[in-house]
Design a protein around this motif. Structure first.
Motif, PDB file in Angstrom:
ATOM      1  N   UNK A   1      38.676 -42.088  28.706  1.00  7.93           N
ATOM      2  CA  UNK A   1      37.238 -42.174  28.548  1.00  7.93           C
ATOM      3  C   UNK A   1      36.578 -40.812  28.548  1.00  7.93           C
ATOM      4  N   UNK A   2      35.380 -40.751  27.941  1.00  8.45           N
ATOM      5  CA  UNK A   2      34.581 -39.527  27.958  1.00  8.45           C
ATOM      6  C   UNK A   2      33.277 -39.813  28.692  1.00  8.45           C
ATOM      7  N   UNK A   3      32.759 -38.775  29.346  1.00 10.70           N
ATOM      8  CA  UNK A   3      31.622 -38.949  30.240  1.00 10.70           C
ATOM      9  C   UNK A   3      30.656 -37.789  30.076  1.00 10.70           C
ATOM     10  N   UNK A   4      29.367 -38.094  30.175  1.00 15.69           N
ATOM     11  CA  UNK A   4      28.328 -37.083  30.069  1.00 15.69           C
ATOM     12  C   UNK A   4      27.791 -36.687  31.425  1.00 15.69           C
ATOM     13  N   UNK A   5      26.801 -37.421  31.921  1.00 20.38           N
ATOM     14  CA  UNK A   5      26.244 -37.187  33.253  1.00 20.38           C
ATOM     15  C   UNK A   5      26.898 -38.166  34.220  1.00 20.38           C
ATOM     16  N   UNK A   6      27.405 -37.653  35.316  1.00 14.89           N
ATOM     17  CA  UNK A   6      28.146 -38.519  36.230  1.00 14.89           C
ATOM     18  C   UNK A   6      28.339 -37.850  37.591  1.00 14.89           C
ATOM     19  N   UNK A   7      28.768 -38.670  38.522  1.00 13.12           N
ATOM     20  CA  UNK A   7      29.259 -38.206  39.809  1.00 13.12           C
ATOM     21  C   UNK A   7      30.690 -38.695  39.935  1.00 13.12           C
ATOM     22  N   UNK A   8      31.610 -37.792  40.230  1.00 14.61           N
ATOM     23  CA  UNK A   8      33.039 -38.086  40.320  1.00 14.61           C
ATOM     24  C   UNK A   8      33.485 -37.847  41.752  1.00 14.61           C
ATOM     25  N   UNK A   9      34.200 -38.817  42.314  1.00 15.70           N
ATOM     26  CA  UNK A   9      34.724 -38.697  43.670  1.00 15.70           C
ATOM     27  C   UNK A   9      36.222 -38.978  43.633  1.00 15.70           C
ATOM     28  N   UNK A  10      36.989 -38.176  44.344  1.00 15.40           N
ATOM     29  CA  UNK A  10      38.436 -38.387  44.445  1.00 15.40           C
ATOM     30  C   UNK A  10      38.937 -37.617  45.653  1.00 15.40           C
ATOM     31  N   UNK A  11      40.174 -37.878  46.020  1.00 10.28           N
ATOM     32  CA  UNK A  11      40.853 -37.102  47.054  1.00 10.28           C
ATOM     33  C   UNK A  11      42.000 -36.332  46.417  1.00 10.28           C
TER      34      UNK A  11
END
Length: 277
Positions: free
Chosen positions: A80-90
């Motif tokens: 997928x492609x994303x423009x404005x976002x918040x990404x969370x991961x460890x």
């Protein structure tokens, strides 16, 4: 519903690489309009033959060089492609492992805004780098490993400036609108444990903010960024309004060798989720 109240959506199922694909870590021009790499060179041709080794182990994506110790890496891109976002991961990197998280990335993987996870000598974690869009290096500290009585890495410390291989010049922190101190970073980071990243990307030339374990580490407004090889309009044209998310396994180089990526090193990512804004 306000956009900041929207739920986060998983983009990794914890079981497979469905929704992700690997690409080689190919050299690119340092910035739009700059000379490109020699695609007939031995280094380019060798790099094109591997995309890194990406597996799922214990509900985490694991990235390694392929074969281990080869000195050549790769990228794992979201489908997928994303423009404005918040990404969370460890994330949980070995030492040494020079990696990063790229956003607004082209299909090559090598072009985009990188949030650094340079878990190695003279590295930085939480700063930013312009991959293929100017090579800007927005950081405010560099790191090295503490070692136990047997010489094994046992934690992180701030690097002695006299020992660095990447000098902390005044222009680097000046690129950031907000920069945590090295001491603030060290108080937040957990050695040899999982560390949570929260990355917010918003705007045509995005404002990017990075938190690690709830502590704000950096923020950069790339519309206002001033750097000799960075041009906001050229970057927008190259990257477009949306791009892939990419995890990196770095190549080695003659200067650092396996101090950049150890022969058996890996980095791990889990609980990857996104909220589009």
């Amino acid at each position: 519903m306000r956009k900041d109240d929207a739920p986060f959506v998983p983009i990794f199922d914890g079981k497979s690489l469905q929704g992700w694909h690997a690409v080689p870590r190919l050299p690119v021009a340092r910035a739009p309009g700059q000379p490109g790499p020699d695609v007939s060179s031995e280094n380019y041709l060798r790099a094109a033959q591997t995309s890194g080794r990406w597996t799922v182990e214990d509900s985490a994506i694991v990235g390694r060089q392929d074969p281990p110790g080869s000195g050549y890496g790769g990228y794992l891109l979201s489908d997928g492609v994303y423009g404005d976002f918040e990404l969370v991961f460890e994330a949980r990197p070995d030492w040494p492992a020079d990696t990063g998280i790229l956003v607004r990335t082209t299909a090559l993987g090598s072009q985009g805004f990188q949030i650094l996870l340079d878990h190695r000598r003279s590295g930085n974690i939480g700063g930013m780098y312009g991959n293929g869009i100017g090579g800007f290096h927005g950081i405010s500290f560099t790191l090295d490993a503490e070692r136990d009585e047997h010489g094994r890495p046992s934690g992180l410390r701030l690097e002695d400036p006299s020992e660095t291989i990447e000098p902390m010049t005044p222009d680097k922190p000046a690129l950031l609108d907000y920069a945590a101190t090295g001491e603030q970073f060290l108080a937040a980071w957990k050695w040899d444990e999982w560390n949570e990243f929260r990355i917010r990307v918003e705007g045509a030339s995005p404002r990017i903010a990075v938190h690690i374990n709830g502590v704000k580490i950096s923020e950069m407004d790339t519309e206002k960024l001033r750097h000799p090889l960075y041009d906001a309009a050229a970057a927008r044209e190259l990257l477009g309004p949306k791009g892939h998310i990419a995890f990196e396994v770095h190549d080695n180089d003659p200067g650092m060798g396996d101090e950049r990526w150890g022969p058996n090193s890996a980095c791990r990512w889990r609980n990857i989720r996104i909220r589009e804004l």
